[in-house]
Design an enzyme around this catalytic site. Structure first.
Site, PDB file in Angstrom:
ATOM      1  N   HIS A 280      18.554   1.948 -49.449  1.00 48.89           N
ATOM      2  CA  HIS A 280      20.378   2.171 -48.849  1.00 48.89           C
ATOM      3  C   HIS A 280      18.867   1.373 -47.147  1.00 48.89           C
ATOM      4  CE1 HIS A 280      23.454   3.018 -44.922  1.00 48.89           C
ATOM      5  NE2 HIS A 280      23.503   2.567 -46.601  1.00 48.89           N
ATOM      6  N   ASP A 337      27.736   4.790 -52.701  1.00 49.45           N
ATOM      7  CA  ASP A 337      27.666   4.595 -54.050  1.00 49.45           C
ATOM      8  C   ASP A 337      27.464   4.918 -55.667  1.00 49.45           C
ATOM      9  OD1 ASP A 337      30.566   3.214 -53.139  1.00 49.45           O
ATOM     10  OD2 ASP A 337      28.969   1.598 -52.341  1.00 49.45           O
TER      11      ASP A 337
END
Ligand code: ACO
Length: 401
Positions: A280, A337
């Protein structure tokens, strides 16, 4: 790192920061996140509390207007949205023109953009009253369009919502009701969906949200800005990752389930393969949403009695990555996700709809950020560049090239 280059004397200094890794684009009072500590708050409220205790429309109101609604405010907001849960019948013709194989995200972006044609008064908004009208319109109509993308794919007749149901159950019904069959859904499914939508509802200046603010900064309308956000979200490095994750886990399963082999592939710099759902831009410790979703995946699959072998593969990959130097050094942890697709699948949502589910969750965040940008009277977004092309060249006519 940031490079500071002197462009031309009159232009002064320009900071060059590809991907805006260290560049703030605005001041915002909506979402706080601390990537080192793994903290995420909407308007000051911890994501853990909101996911557990609030429902999606309460969170939407909070994000957009800054405070948790009281009972009357929530009732009004809910009813105003319900009143907008129809779209112009002509929109059906537009949907009809798309091939069945089209990706739902492309269709959703187009239909959202087409809404501007049927709601011209929502385009040029500047007063708070006009903004409110545009906001409840898109909150009401977007789920209809999202559900239709699925119905088109599955050759189901196009429908409208059921005003007796709350927002999330209504969305579920619009997606899944079948002609001639009575519609029933397990409460576990609706609760899980509600939680997933809340967890995706805002994430400060990510790619799609920055896009919404950028497009909105030219005073293109709310719907055009949201449509651009849908397109930005579609990519596999952003919202499209949830579809990519489940496809990757399936691929590992079909290949015999050797997670180590795929870890090595992801580490090989000659190989474009990346471990989808890992890493991320901002979280360098853990993604708090991933923690909540992992727990929820276990609960939901247990309650629904679903035994999905890809959940074991996912857990195996996570365990291995947490002990692997490559992933540890680069601070690559599962993101929101990594586990969401496993829940979506257990809820019966087809894989090509995963990113649409993300868009449905992100809608209030996009709206809140657009509204904030307009109320703050932010200037048009217009980054600079460092020109690295050729200097002046003399034009050569076609015949002499
Ligand atoms: N698998 C393998 N290696 C990775 C991964 C991954 N998933 N993610 C990052 N890396 C490596 C990079 O190769 C790079 O290595 P290097 O320093 O040796 O060159 C290093 O980690 C840093 O990666 P960057 O790409 O520079 O990090 P950036 O912040 O630009 O990218 C991103 C973040 C796009 C999320 C990236 O981690 C990625 O592609 N992940 C997979 C896709 C994904 O899950 N996206 C969803 C993000 S969450 C969301 O949008 C909802």
């Amino acid at each position: 790192g940031i490079e500071i280059k002197k462009l031309r004397a009159e232009a002064g200094l320009i900071t060059l920061d590809p991907g805006y890794k260290n560049t703030g684009s605005c001041e915002s009072a909506i979402t706080f996140l601390d990537g080192e500590k793994g903290i995420l708050r909407y308007r000051g409220y911890a994501i853990e509390d909101l996911a557990e205790k609030a429902d999606f429309l309460e969170v939407a109101f909070l994000l957009i207007f800054g405070e948790l609604p009281n009972k009357e405010q929530l009732e009004k907001f809910t009813n105003d949205i319900k009143e907008q849960s129809h779209v112009d019948e002509e929109m059906k013709k537009i949907l009809d023109g798309f091939p069945k194989a089209a990706h739902p995200m492309g269709v959703l972006a187009s239909l959202t953009s087409a809404l501007t044609a049927f709601n011209p008064s929502s385009v040029d908004v500047s007063s708070e009253g006009d903004m409110y009208k545009a906001i409840v319109k898109i909150m009401g109509k977007f789920p209809v369009l999202a559900a239709w993308t699925l119905r088109k794919k599955h050759s189901l007749p196009l429908n409208y919502g059921d005003e007796s149901l709350d927002y999330v159950e209504n969305l579920h019904k619009m997606m899944f009701e079948k002609p001639g069959k009575s519609y029933k859904v397990d409460k576990t499914v609706i609760d899980a969906l509600d939680k997933l939508l809340i967890l995706h509802a805002d994430h400060e200046q990510n790619c799609s949200t920055s896009t919404v603010r950028m497009v909105g900064s030219s005073h293109a309308g709310l719907f055009a800005s949201i449509s651009a956000g849908v397109s930005a979200l579609w990519g596999p490095l952003h919202g499209g990752a949830n579809q990519a994750v489940i496809e990757m886990l399936e691929r590992i399963k079909e290949d015999g389930g050797d997670t180590h082999k795929f870890m090595e592939k992801a580490k090989d710099k000659e190989d474009p393969f990346r471990l989808m759902g890992f890493g991320h831009r901002v979280y360098k410790n853990f993604d708090p949403r991933a923690k909540i979703i992992k727990k929820s995946a276990d609960e939901v699959l247990g309650q629904l009695g679903v035994d999905d072998p890809v959940l074991d593969i996912a857990k195996g990959l996570e365990k291995e990555a947490l002990e692997d130097d490559y992933f540890v050094q680069r601070k690559l942890y599962p993101n929101v996700d990594f586990y969401s697709g496993i829940i979506y699948r257990a809820l019966g949502i087809p894989v090509e709809m995963f990113t649409v589910m993300f868009a449905l969750g992100r809608l209030p965040g996009w709206i809140a950020q657009w509204r904030e940008m307009r109320l703050n009277k932010e200037p048009i977004g217009r980054p600079r560049q460092i020109y690295v092309g050729p200097n002046h060249r003399d034009f050569k006519p076609l015949g002499s090239r």
